[in-house]
Write a protein that holds these residues in place. Structure first.
Motif, PDB file in Angstrom:
ATOM      1  N   ARG A 188       0.857  -1.183   0.000  1.00  0.00           N
ATOM      2  CA  ARG A 188       0.000   0.000   0.000  1.00  0.00           C
ATOM      3  C   ARG A 188       0.901   1.243   0.000  1.00  0.00           C
ATOM      4  O   ARG A 188       1.559   1.555   0.995  1.00  0.00           O
ATOM      5  N   LEU A 189       0.933   1.928  -1.130  1.00  0.00           N
ATOM      6  CA  LEU A 189       1.807   3.088  -1.287  1.00  0.00           C
ATOM      7  C   LEU A 189       1.271   4.291  -0.524  1.00  0.00           C
ATOM      8  O   LEU A 189       2.047   5.123  -0.041  1.00  0.00           O
ATOM      9  N   ALA A 190      -0.038   4.398  -0.429  1.00  0.00           N
ATOM     10  CA  ALA A 190      -0.664   5.525   0.267  1.00  0.00           C
ATOM     11  C   ALA A 190      -2.105   5.153   0.575  1.00  0.00           C
ATOM     12  O   ALA A 190      -2.723   4.349  -0.136  1.00  0.00           O
ATOM     13  N   GLU A 191      -2.624   5.746   1.631  1.00  0.00           N
ATOM     14  CA  GLU A 191      -4.006   5.523   2.043  1.00  0.00           C
ATOM     15  C   GLU A 191      -4.650   6.850   2.404  1.00  0.00           C
ATOM     16  O   GLU A 191      -3.974   7.808   2.779  1.00  0.00           O
ATOM     17  N   ALA A 192      -5.969   6.887   2.334  1.00  0.00           N
ATOM     18  CA  ALA A 192      -6.727   8.046   2.792  1.00  0.00           C
ATOM     19  C   ALA A 192      -8.049   7.555   3.371  1.00  0.00           C
ATOM     20  O   ALA A 192      -8.608   6.551   2.903  1.00  0.00           O
ATOM     21  N   PHE A 193      -8.537   8.285   4.381  1.00  0.00           N
ATOM     22  CA  PHE A 193      -9.777   7.900   5.067  1.00  0.00           C
ATOM     23  C   PHE A 193     -10.716   9.097   5.092  1.00  0.00           C
ATOM     24  O   PHE A 193     -10.292  10.244   5.249  1.00  0.00           O
ATOM     25  N   HIS A 194     -11.999   8.815   4.939  1.00  0.00           N
ATOM     26  CA  HIS A 194     -13.010   9.856   5.031  1.00  0.00           C
ATOM     27  C   HIS A 194     -14.125   9.355   5.943  1.00  0.00           C
ATOM     28  O   HIS A 194     -14.585   8.215   5.813  1.00  0.00           O
ATOM     29  N   PHE A 195     -14.531  10.218   6.879  1.00  0.00           N
ATOM     30  CA  PHE A 195     -15.555   9.863   7.857  1.00  0.00           C
ATOM     31  C   PHE A 195     -16.771  10.758   7.614  1.00  0.00           C
ATOM     32  O   PHE A 195     -16.824  11.898   8.108  1.00  0.00           O
ATOM     33  N   PRO A 196     -17.754  10.298   6.857  1.00  0.00           N
ATOM     34  CA  PRO A 196     -18.874  11.165   6.473  1.00  0.00           C
ATOM     35  C   PRO A 196     -19.720  11.620   7.648  1.00  0.00           C
ATOM     36  O   PRO A 196     -20.400  12.647   7.551  1.00  0.00           O
ATOM     37  N   GLN A 197     -19.703  10.885   8.746  1.00  0.00           N
ATOM     38  CA  GLN A 197     -20.485  11.269   9.924  1.00  0.00           C
ATOM     39  C   GLN A 197     -19.605  11.859  11.025  1.00  0.00           C
ATOM     40  O   GLN A 197     -20.053  12.036  12.153  1.00  0.00           O
ATOM     41  N   GLY A 198     -18.352  12.178  10.691  1.00  0.00           N
ATOM     42  CA  GLY A 198     -17.419  12.644  11.707  1.00  0.00           C
ATOM     43  C   GLY A 198     -16.700  11.482  12.341  1.00  0.00           C
ATOM     44  O   GLY A 198     -17.113  10.319  12.236  1.00  0.00           O
ATOM     45  N   ARG A 199     -15.619  11.798  13.026  1.00  0.00           N
ATOM     46  CA  ARG A 199     -14.810  10.728  13.617  1.00  0.00           C
ATOM     47  C   ARG A 199     -15.478  10.106  14.837  1.00  0.00           C
ATOM     48  O   ARG A 199     -15.303   8.930  15.106  1.00  0.00           O
ATOM     49  N   GLY A 200     -16.221  10.905  15.579  1.00  0.00           N
ATOM     50  CA  GLY A 200     -16.956  10.371  16.721  1.00  0.00           C
ATOM     51  C   GLY A 200     -16.046   9.899  17.839  1.00  0.00           C
ATOM     52  O   GLY A 200     -14.820   9.842  17.718  1.00  0.00           O
ATOM     53  N   THR A 201     -16.661   9.528  18.943  1.00  0.00           N
ATOM     54  CA  THR A 201     -15.896   9.054  20.099  1.00  0.00           C
ATOM     55  C   THR A 201     -16.393   7.711  20.619  1.00  0.00           C
ATOM     56  O   THR A 201     -15.927   7.249  21.657  1.00  0.00           O
ATOM     57  N   ALA A 202     -17.331   7.104  19.924  1.00  0.00           N
ATOM     58  CA  ALA A 202     -17.836   5.801  20.383  1.00  0.00           C
ATOM     59  C   ALA A 202     -16.717   4.780  20.350  1.00  0.00           C
ATOM     60  O   ALA A 202     -15.909   4.733  19.414  1.00  0.00           O
TER      61      ALA A 202
END
Length: 829
Positions: free
Chosen positions: A729-743
């Motif tokens: 894996r040369l690079a990764e990206a993450f997207h959290f459409p509902q926010g990162r949250g704390t649960a």
């Protein structure tokens, strides 16, 4: 004139032994004869500072620094020698006198000037250096400033050429720079060739590197011999133009160019001159072109190196050690290696700091790190109409440009920091925003010494107002101090941020313990708060700024969390500043962005605590450093939320080679169940950026940003990856459409300790997406952490032994912010 490293027959002896220091009342001792009276002497290091000597003797501490500008300091040493010498003093801070055998040789009032004076030795010699009290001298200065910044005290520092370090309440420890902070040397000429200077200039014509040399030298032997210029394997003759000048030019076909390390190899070439049997070592040079691209609207600021546009990412330098102000290779190397290894390709030495030594530039040359160099001016109303002051500044600038003349890493020269901004913000008319220092004196010095390096009069500057961010260079704190939403990074149309993204970045637990002598109550401890940076006079500090984004990204009440669960508060606080930095730099690096550079304020802390640095004062990387390293990858994928247009996938390849990879996109429900999978094989051309709509990767509509809100959210995280043919894996990206949250949930995170040939590693795997994975071990730190771990993906993280832990065995825990509990790892008995 370029720096001459050595000349056969020239003996350079460092006067670095036997030094002692004593303090006296201001003016109490007029000359060395007055030192015959009883004084308490302390051993001192030279080069070094009074604070360093007093600290080493147990009379001064960084935790509670005492003022040093209210007394005189005398240094003395004895040495043997007879006859004529040259005495070199590379830096004296600040109001200094030099006495040899009772005779005054020199007076200096500029910390940044080097001096060379003739000296006659008389067997047993005593060298004394007097450093007069700065504050009483400043109190006598007359003249009203047109403006007075609150950041710097006393305001009369505008009259004297010294560092502002130690004089900026709110973020800088009050450590006063006093003493011979740069080397003291004796030079004896015993050979036939006396070199007075070398003018060494490089440029590129097509694929040919051109090196021009003019050597100012006196020959004291028989008939003048032939001379040869050597660069790498090329040899060309030098011609005696007159009795004191050698000159010539070397041309290297298909020369290997110098590149910033993110874009290529920083190729360097050894240069020396042979004059008969005499060898003159001129160090190394690099061939590169550098220019500013203003863009189609003439408001931009982008650097093009060797014709290629380079996105400059990095940080602003403070000091390798604010107490000793070291200038050695050994002192710089760990910091600059950390900067380079963090993917940064530019470091800015700002006008509030101090000029760094030749070794700093040599290391940046070798590592492929561009240097944005401010002249040492910041915020103050300098006396630009004082001829003596202007003359001192001219010599200071010329010396800096001379000794860095052959350095390819020097990329931008800037008049100073926030001078124009300060005048404009305080309501002065436009004519007062600059002066002939920045508009005439300094640019003239640059034209004479480094015409290949772009000059910028002010940082920030270039727009209708100096602090406007959509033109020229800016100090962008929209996301950050001004609490703007993350979208402001695009809305503001930043062109090049020479400062940005300042937060009170939380260090690791070991550093917190150094601050508090036991860090269990860190967020609420008075010592903790005392180290949090703030702007002078502001009712808020940069912990408040961090807390704002903690609430925004994670939906928590920072105040309640700080008191109710301080451990959780610190973990989230470490993560959030890195998450913000990664988002903003991802926005600025996308292909259609107006931005061509972002330099985080700042690289390293000046003392332990939650300072601005992405590396703490002990040299340990903070969570933000790991985030910057991810954001800076030359081969990169990032995601941006384009609202009703869905997710945009941004793919970059800054290298000189094409990259074949598979772009994968997966949307996960509950962090583990794939509800969308898509792939596309790509060939990324060299030096390319492209944008792909996530919708174009799938076969049917999927609300990747949850913009249309038809029913409950279909997923909570999207993972994009670039994967090579071998599965890496040369690079990764993450997207959290509902926010990162704390649960916090059961992740089924596993950590297996693995013995490797060169040490230990952890093999990590999780059934659900694990957020901000990090490792705690008293004897080891992870070489990568604070990353998100996609479900089912195995990640091997090397463990690096901490100082003093040689031979130890890993024994610690792995945490994820959304995990119920940490995972223990240890070697089986």
């Amino acid at each position: 004139m370029a720096r001459v490293l050595s000349v056969s027959g020239q003996r350079v002896a460092a006067l670095d032994a036997g030094w002692q220091l004593t303090a006296t009342a201001p003016g109490a001792v007029a000359d060395p004869a007055g030192l015959a009276q009883a004084h308490a002497w302390t051993a001192a290091s030279v080069p070094g500072t009074a604070a360093q000597a007093l600290r080493d003797a147990g009379h001064w501490t960084l935790a509670a620094p005492t003022p040093l500008h209210d007394c005189d300091f005398w240094y003395r040493t004895r040495f043997a020698g007879d006859g004529a010498r040259a005495l070199r003093l590379h830096g004296l801070a600040t109001l200094a006198e030099v006495w040899l055998n009772g005779e005054k040789l020199l007076g200096s009032d500029n910390m940044f000037l080097a001096h060379e004076v003739d000296a006659r030795l008389a067997g047993d010699n005593e060298l004394c250096l007097a450093f007069r009290a700065l504050h009483p001298a400043l109190a006598k200065k007359k003249g009203r400033a047109r403006w007075r910044p609150r950041m710097i005290e006393p305001g009369a520092l505008r009259f004297v050429r010294t560092t502002l370090l130690g004089h900026m309440a709110g973020w800088c420890p009050p450590v006063h720079a006093v003493g011979p902070w740069r080397p003291v040397e004796l030079v004896e000429e015993t050979g036939p060739l006396r070199v007075r200077g070398a003018d060494l200039r490089t440029h590129v014509e097509g694929s040919t590197g051109v090196l021009g040399l003019t050597l100012a030298a006196d020959w004291h032997g028989a008939a003048r011999p032939d001379a040869v210029l050597e660069i790498a394997t090329t040899r060309v003759p030098l011609v005696w133009q007159d009795a004191q000048t050698l000159a010539g030019e070397a041309r290297l076909a298909d020369v290997a160019l110098w590149w910033p390390h993110t874009h290529g190899t920083p190729a360097l070439h050894d240069v020396r001159v042979l004059v008969g049997d005499v060898v003159v070592d001129l160090g190394r040079v690099g061939f590169r072109t550098i220019e500013v691209d203003r863009g189609p609207d003439d408001n931009g600021f982008a650097l093009k190196v060797n014709g290629q546009r380079v996105f400059c990412r990095g940080a602003c330098w403070s000091s390798a050690d604010i107490v000793s102000l070291p200038g050695t290779r050994a002192a710089y190397a760990p910091w600059l290696e950390r900067l380079r290894d963090g993917g940064m390709n530019m470091v800015r030495v700002g006008g509030t700091m101090a000029y760094e030594s030749d070794d700093f530039f040599a290391l940046c040359d070798e590592m492929g790190v561009l240097v944005w160099q401010d002249f040492m001016f910041a915020n103050l109303d300098y006396p630009a109409n004082d001829p003596a002051f202007v003359d001192s500044v001219s010599r200071e600038a010329s010396q800096l440009l001379d000794r860095t003349q052959s350095s390819p890493s020097l990329a931008v020269l800037c008049g100073g920091s926030e001078v124009a901004q300060q005048a404009a913000m305080l309501g002065l008319p436009r004519a007062a925003w600059s002066s002939k220092l920045f508009d005439e004196v300094l640019p003239a010095a640059v034209r004479a010494g480094r015409p290949d390096v772009p000059y910028v009069a002010h940082s920030p500057g270039g727009g209708a107002l100096p602090f406007a961010v959509n033109s020229g260079v800016s100090h962008y704190y929209g996301v950050g101090a001004y609490l703007r939403p993350l979208e402001d990074a695009r809305r503001a149309e930043v062109r090049f941020a020479t400062e940005c993204l300042a937060f009170a970045n939380v260090p690791e637990a070991a550093t917190i313990a150094r601050v508090l002598e036991g860090g269990e109550a860190a967020p609420t401890h008075p010592k903790w708060k005392a180290r949090v940076p703030r702007d002078a006079g502001a009712p808020w500090d940069f912990e408040d700024v961090r807390d704002h984004y903690l609430r925004l990204l994670y939906g928590v009440d920072p105040l309640a969390l700080r008191y109710g669960d301080p451990d959780r508060y610190l973990r989230l606080s470490r993560a959030v500043t890195g998450e913000v930095m990664e988002e903003v730099l991802g926005e600025w690096r996308r292909g259609r962005s107006s931005c061509a550079g972002g330099l985080v304020w700042m690289f390293q802390d000046l003392w332990p605590g939650a300072g601005w640095g992405v590396v703490d004062a002990l040299g340990a990387p903070k969570a933000a450093w790991y985030a910057l390293r991810r954001a800076a990858r030359p081969v990169q994928v990032s995601l941006s939320d384009e609202g009703v247009n869905g997710l945009a996938v941004h793919v970059l390849n800054e290298t000189a080679r094409p990259v074949e990879a598979t772009l994968s996109l997966v949307c996960l429900r509950n962090g583990e169940v794939p509800v969308l999978r898509a792939e596309r094989k790509l060939v990324l051309p060299p030096r390319s950026a492209q944008e792909i709509a996530a919708a174009a990767l799938g076969e049917s509509f999927f609300d990747t940003t949850y913009a249309y809100r038809f029913g409950p959210p279909p997923h909570d995280v999207t993972v994009a990856a670039l994967v090579d043919a071998a599965g890496a894996r040369l690079a990764e990206a993450f997207h959290f459409p509902q926010g990162r949250g704390t649960a916090r949930v059961e992740l089924e995170l596993s950590a297996e300790l693995v013995a490797q040939a060169d040490g230990w590693a952890l093999r990590l795997r999780s059934r659900r997406c694990a957020q901000s994975v990090h490792v705690e071990d008293e004897r080891f730190r992870a070489d990568d952490e604070w990353f998100h771990l996609a479900p089912g993906i195995e990640r091997v993280v090397r463990l690096v032994a901490r100082e003093g832990a040689s031979g130890a065995v890993p024994d610690g825990e792995v945490y994820a912010l959304n995990g119920l509990s940490p995972v223990r790892f240890r070697r089986a008995s």
